[in-house]
Design an enzyme around this catalytic site. Structure first.
Site, PDB file in Angstrom:
ATOM      1  N   LEU A  32      25.875  -3.983 -25.015  1.00  0.00           N
ATOM      2  CA  LEU A  32      27.229  -4.454 -24.699  1.00  0.00           C
ATOM      3  C   LEU A  32      28.298  -3.492 -25.217  1.00  0.00           C
ATOM      4  CD1 LEU A  32      26.839  -8.267 -25.450  1.00  0.00           C
ATOM      5  CD2 LEU A  32      26.376  -7.009 -23.332  1.00  0.00           C
ATOM      6  N   HIS A  36      31.984  -5.211 -21.181  1.00  0.00           N
ATOM      7  CA  HIS A  36      31.337  -6.530 -21.171  1.00  0.00           C
ATOM      8  C   HIS A  36      32.164  -7.534 -21.975  1.00  0.00           C
ATOM      9  CE1 HIS A  36      27.578  -3.902 -20.869  1.00  0.00           C
ATOM     10  NE2 HIS A  36      27.510  -4.645 -19.787  1.00  0.00           N
ATOM     11  N   GLN A 152      28.494  -3.625  -6.022  1.00  0.00           N
ATOM     12  CA  GLN A 152      27.693  -4.761  -6.505  1.00  0.00           C
ATOM     13  C   GLN A 152      28.440  -6.071  -6.248  1.00  0.00           C
ATOM     14  OE1 GLN A 152      25.196  -4.943 -10.216  1.00  0.00           O
ATOM     15  NE2 GLN A 152      27.083  -5.658 -11.129  1.00  0.00           N
TER      16      GLN A 152
HETATM   17  O1  PAF Z   1      25.909  -5.054 -13.646  1.00  0.00           O
HETATM   18  C1  PAF Z   1      24.876  -5.259 -14.299  1.00  0.00           C
HETATM   19  O2  PAF Z   1      24.838  -5.102 -15.531  1.00  0.00           O
HETATM   20  C2  PAF Z   1      23.614  -5.724 -13.587  1.00  0.00           C
HETATM   21  O3  PAF Z   1      23.508  -5.152 -12.327  1.00  0.00           O
HETATM   22  C3  PAF Z   1      23.499  -7.263 -13.497  1.00  0.00           C
HETATM   23  C4  PAF Z   1      24.609  -7.864 -12.656  1.00  0.00           C
HETATM   24  C5  PAF Z   1      23.528  -7.853 -14.907  1.00  0.00           C
HETATM   25  C6  PAF Z   1      22.175  -7.651 -12.840  1.00  0.00           C
HETATM   26  O4  PAF Z   1      21.077  -7.187 -13.574  1.00  0.00           O
END
Ligand code: PAF
Length: 279
Positions: A32, A36, A152
């Site tokens: 992290l 995050h 994503q």
């Molecule tokens: O963005 C990330 O850290 C990863 O792709 C996720 C969304 C946790 C899925 O493993």
């Protein structure tokens, strides 16, 4: 703060403490960083019960990719999340998530095969599958995701729409170092000299944005200028594209809702970033 390792413990913890609450969820692969933690902070503000998952998902890494050297530090991550008042941390292992004989996969067609998906085949299939599994286990109202991984977000929003899930993705701003480098777990791979060169990503993006503000809307010219900036810093370009930010379709000319997205290798480290060119 509760820490669970199994799916059944997690469901039980949520049924006991999370029921009737607005559940906010931050999916992570651990290691992290400030990016995050900004998601956890926002999750805390916008929901009643904050769940963070820490799972280094092997299914989203290709055979030649960095799964084995990806940074891991579970104890440090847990301490950090305690200081950020997370309510529940779910840290499953591979046996929980992909038990022997596992064979079900989710693929968002089209969107998964372009941009990062073109150079990382199978990556978004791995992401969509694990995120769908986590959503089924946690059943969050809100899921907080950073816009550095912009594709994503688009892939997962489409999955949520197509599968009629009720979770809403909250798009969160990219968190940057003081010199503009987007914060990423992979920045840890950069040596000191590479770290300096890595600012070429934000320099290229900002230059394109300024050129658009000054009236240049031709994608070819904008991309070529961005390529020059990356090459001057010895970056190896995977892609630089200008796309419509809802569909990710390439644009020959910048219009409203356009973004520049790029992926660049600095040494052996692949970094991604993006910027809005015209709102
Ligand atoms: O963005 C990330 O850290 C990863 O792709 C996720 C969304 C946790 C899925 O493993």
């Amino acid at each position: 703060m509760q820490i669970t390792k199994t799916i059944s413990e997690t469901r039980e913890a949520l049924a006991t403490s999370g029921s009737h609450k607005k559940i906010g969820f931050v999916p992570t692969m651990g290691a992290l960083h400030k990016g995050h933690l900004s998601l956890v902070e926002k999750c805390h503000l916008e929901s009643d019960f904050t769940v963070v998952s820490i799972y280094l998902n092997p299914a989203q890494f290709g055979p030649q990719e960095d799964l084995n050297r990806y940074p891991r530090n579970l104890e440090r991550d847990i301490d950090l999340l305690r200081s950020y008042d997370a309510d529940l941390i779910f840290t499953p292992d591979d046996v929980q998530m992909y038990p022997e004989g596992y064979c079900t996969w989710v693929k968002v067609e089209g969107l998964s095969d372009i941009l990062c998906g073109a150079s990382r085949p199978g990556h978004f299939r791995g992401v969509a599958t694990i995120v769908l599994k986590l959503i089924h286990i946690i059943n969050p109202n809100l899921m907080f995701m950073g816009m550095k991984d912009y594709q994503q977000i688009i892939v997962l929003e489409k999955m949520i729409q197509d599968l009629n899930l009720e979770t809403k993705i909250v798009r969160c701003p990219i968190i940057r170092e003081s010199d503009g480098l987007a914060i990423s777990s992979r920045n840890a791979y950069l040596g000191p000299e590479e770290r300096q060169r890595a600012t070429c990503l934000i320099n290229a993006l900002k230059t394109a944005q300024k050129m658009v503000n000054d009236g240049c809307l031709d994608s070819k010219i904008l991309i070529s200028e961005a390529e020059n900036i990356i090459r001057e810093s010895d970056g190896k370009i995977d892609y630089i594209k200008i796309v419509d930010s809802s569909t990710l379709q390439e644009l020959a000319e910048v219009k409203s809702n356009a973004k520049m997205l790029l992926a660049v290798y600095i040494g052996n480290t692949r970094l991604i970033d993006n910027i809005e060119l015209l709102s």
